[in-house]
Write a protein that holds these residues in place. Structure first.
Motif, PDB file in Angstrom:
ATOM      1  N   SER A  92      -6.491 -14.078  -6.936  1.00 40.80           N
ATOM      2  CA  SER A  92      -6.204 -13.854  -6.455  1.00 40.80           C
ATOM      3  C   SER A  92      -6.481 -12.157  -7.297  1.00 40.80           C
ATOM      4  CB  SER A  92      -5.012 -12.414  -5.469  1.00 40.80           C
ATOM      5  OG  SER A  92      -4.197 -12.485  -5.875  1.00 40.80           O
ATOM      6  N   CYS A  93      -6.944 -10.606  -6.763  1.00 32.03           N
ATOM      7  CA  CYS A  93      -6.976  -9.960  -7.692  1.00 32.03           C
ATOM      8  C   CYS A  93      -5.602  -9.753  -9.152  1.00 32.03           C
ATOM      9  CB  CYS A  93      -7.769  -8.984  -7.405  1.00 32.03           C
ATOM     10  SG  CYS A  93      -6.940  -7.537  -6.296  1.00 32.03           S
ATOM     11  N   VAL A  94      -4.843 -10.114  -8.340  1.00 34.34           N
ATOM     12  CA  VAL A  94      -3.323  -9.540  -9.385  1.00 34.34           C
ATOM     13  C   VAL A  94      -3.734 -10.652 -10.549  1.00 34.34           C
ATOM     14  CG1 VAL A  94      -1.440 -10.081  -9.620  1.00 34.34           C
ATOM     15  CG2 VAL A  94      -2.078  -9.152  -7.265  1.00 34.34           C
ATOM     16  N   VAL A 140      -2.080  -5.352  -8.427  1.00 27.80           N
ATOM     17  CA  VAL A 140      -0.591  -4.805  -6.784  1.00 27.80           C
ATOM     18  C   VAL A 140      -1.918  -3.969  -6.011  1.00 27.80           C
ATOM     19  CG1 VAL A 140       0.922  -4.262  -5.691  1.00 27.80           C
ATOM     20  CG2 VAL A 140       0.901  -6.559  -7.441  1.00 27.80           C
ATOM     21  N   ALA A 143      -5.507  -4.409  -5.733  1.00 29.51           N
ATOM     22  CA  ALA A 143      -5.757  -5.729  -4.466  1.00 29.51           C
ATOM     23  C   ALA A 143      -5.189  -4.890  -2.520  1.00 29.51           C
ATOM     24  CB  ALA A 143      -4.521  -6.158  -4.459  1.00 29.51           C
ATOM     25  N   ILE A 144      -4.299  -3.497  -2.878  1.00 32.25           N
ATOM     26  CA  ILE A 144      -4.004  -2.678  -2.310  1.00 32.25           C
ATOM     27  C   ILE A 144      -5.741  -1.885  -1.778  1.00 32.25           C
ATOM     28  CG2 ILE A 144      -2.910  -0.756  -1.046  1.00 32.25           C
ATOM     29  CD1 ILE A 144      -0.412  -1.507  -2.332  1.00 32.25           C
ATOM     30  N   LYS A 147      -8.636  -3.896  -0.228  1.00 31.25           N
ATOM     31  CA  LYS A 147      -8.097  -3.635   0.842  1.00 31.25           C
ATOM     32  C   LYS A 147      -8.251  -2.671   1.654  1.00 31.25           C
ATOM     33  CE  LYS A 147      -6.427  -6.943   3.905  1.00 31.25           C
ATOM     34  NZ  LYS A 147      -6.130  -8.352   3.040  1.00 31.25           N
TER      35      LYS A 147
ATOM     36  N   LEU B   4      -1.166  -9.360   1.891  1.00 30.40           N
ATOM     37  CA  LEU B   4      -2.666  -8.861   1.127  1.00 30.40           C
ATOM     38  C   LEU B   4      -2.607  -9.932   0.097  1.00 30.40           C
ATOM     39  CD1 LEU B   4      -0.133  -5.659  -0.865  1.00 30.40           C
ATOM     40  CD2 LEU B   4      -2.581  -5.577   0.150  1.00 30.40           C
ATOM     41  N   LYS B   9      -3.567 -18.374  -3.097  1.00 27.06           N
ATOM     42  CA  LYS B   9      -3.901 -17.489  -4.100  1.00 27.06           C
ATOM     43  C   LYS B   9      -1.711 -16.906  -4.353  1.00 27.06           C
ATOM     44  CE  LYS B   9      -8.955 -17.012  -3.752  1.00 27.06           C
ATOM     45  NZ  LYS B   9      -9.323 -15.600  -3.386  1.00 27.06           N
ATOM     46  N   ASP B  13      -1.506 -17.519  -8.707  1.00 24.14           N
ATOM     47  CA  ASP B  13      -1.155 -16.078  -9.219  1.00 24.14           C
ATOM     48  C   ASP B  13      -0.133 -16.748  -9.703  1.00 24.14           C
ATOM     49  OD1 ASP B  13      -3.361 -15.058  -8.383  1.00 24.14           O
ATOM     50  OD2 ASP B  13      -2.397 -13.357  -7.187  1.00 24.14           O
TER      51      ASP B  13
END
Lengths: 151, 126
Positions: A92-94, A140, A143-144, A147, B4, B9, B13
Motif C-alpha cells: 500500500s502507499c504506506v 498514513v 493514504a487518507i 482515499k 483504509l 497489503k 507493509d
C-alpha cells in the motif's frame, strides 16, 4: 500539477521552519506527501515532475549551492524506488512512502560519500530509522488523502 | 466504516517496516560491536586531508581558516564553534571511535577518527 508543485514548495518551507531534532538529515519530509499523492492520483510522470521541480526551486529559493546536489540525489533515488514499488503493486502507499523516505536519506548519504569521501556508515542506522518513522507518518496521511480527494 | 488499507497489503507493509527496523537495529549493533577507540582526528576539506591531531593530547585548533573550531579533550574530538547558521556540526557532539565522523556540509569539512595507534610518528615535531 502546478498547484501540487506550489503546495510541495510551501510544505518544504513550512518544514524548514520546524527546528531539526538535532541530527542532520532527520526530518519529516512533508513535501513527500504531495509526491506520494501525485504518484497515486496523477501518475508517475507527474509525480516525478513535481518532485524534481520542487527540489530545484526550493534549493534555489531557500537552500545553498550544496543542498541541491544532496536533495536531488535523495529525491531521484526515492522517486525511482516509489515508482517501481507502485508498479509492483504488492504494497500500500504506506510502505511505498516508507521506502521512499529511507531511499531519500540513502540518496543523500551516497551523495555525501561521493562528494566528500566522508565515512557515512555511522549514519545509516539513524537515517534508516528516521526515514522509516517519517515514512509511516507521511504514508498514513497520504493514504487518507488518496482515499478522500477525488480529482 | 471503510478500511483504509486492504488487509493483504497491510501485512506486506508491516513486513517492510519491520524489515527496515531490523536492518537499522542490526547495523547499529554491528557498528557498536565493531568499534574501537581511535588514535587521531583527521580533518578533511573537500575530501582532502588538511590536518591530523592526536586524540591523546588535549588541544583547540581553528580549522579551515577559522570557519570551524576543533576541540580535543579526554580522547574525544568535537567542534565547538562554526560560522554556519545551523551549527549542525556542533550539535553532532563528541566522537572517539574509529570511523566516527563529524560533517559540516556548508564548509565541505569533515572530522574523522582514524588509526588505532595514537602516537603517529609523523606528528612529533620538535
Amino acid at each position: 500539477m502546478a498547484m501540487c508543485i506550489a503546495l510541495a514548495m510551501i510544505l518544504s518551507y513550512v518544514e524548514s521552519q520546524i527546528p531539526s531534532p538535532g541530527i542532520p538529515g532527520v526530518k519529516l519530509g512533508l513535501a513527500n506527501l504531495v509526491v506520494v499523492f501525485a504518484l497515486y492520483r496523477l501518475g508517475w510522470k507527474e509525480a516525478a515532475g513535481i518532485s524534481l521541480l520542487r527540489v530545484f526551486l526550493v534549493s534555489l529559493l531557500f537552500g545553498h549551492a550544496a543542498s541541491l546536489a544532496y536533495s536531488a540525489s535523495g529525491a531521484a533515488l526515492s522517486l525511482v524506488g516509489m515508482i517501481l514499488l507502485k508498479k509492483w503493486d504488492k504494497l500500500s502507499c504506506v510502505a511505498v512512502s516508507v521506502i521512499g523516505g529511507v531511499l531519500h536519506n540513502a540518496g543523500q548519504i551516497l551523495m555525501a560519500w561521493a562528494l566528500m569521501g566522508a565515512n557515512v556508515v555511522w549514519y545509516l542506522p539513524v537515517l534508516i530509522l528516521s526515514g522509516t518513522i517519517a515514512g509511516v507518518a507521511i504514508g498514513v496521511v497520504s493514504a487518507i488523502l488518496v482515499k478522500r480527494i477525488k480529482l | 466504516m471503510k478500511r483504509l488499507f486492504a488487509n493483504k497489503k497491510l501485512l506486506a507493509d508491516l513486513c517492510v517496516i519491520l524489515a527496515l527496523l531490523l536492518l537499522a537495529g542490526g547495523l547499529a549493533l554491528a557498528l557498536r560491536l565493531g568499534r574501537e577507540a581511535g588514535g587521531q582526528a583527521v580533518v578533511r576539506v573537500d575530501g582532502r586531508v588538511t590536518e591530523r591531531h592526536s586524540l591523546a593530547e588535549n588541544g583547540v585548533y581553528p580549522l579551515n581558516g577559522g570557519s570551524n573550531i576543533l576541540v580535543i579533550e579526554n580522547g574525544e574530538a568535537f567542534l565547538r564553534e562554526a560560522n554556519c547558521p545551523d551549527l549542525l556540526c556542533v550539535k553532532q557532539g563528541r566522537i572517539r571511535y574509529n570511523g566516527q565522523t563529524i560533517t559540516c556540509l556548508p564548509n565541505r569539512l569533515t572530522v574523522t577518527v582514524e588509526g588505532g595507534e595514537s602516537n603517529g610518528v609523523d606528528f612529533t615535531v620538535g
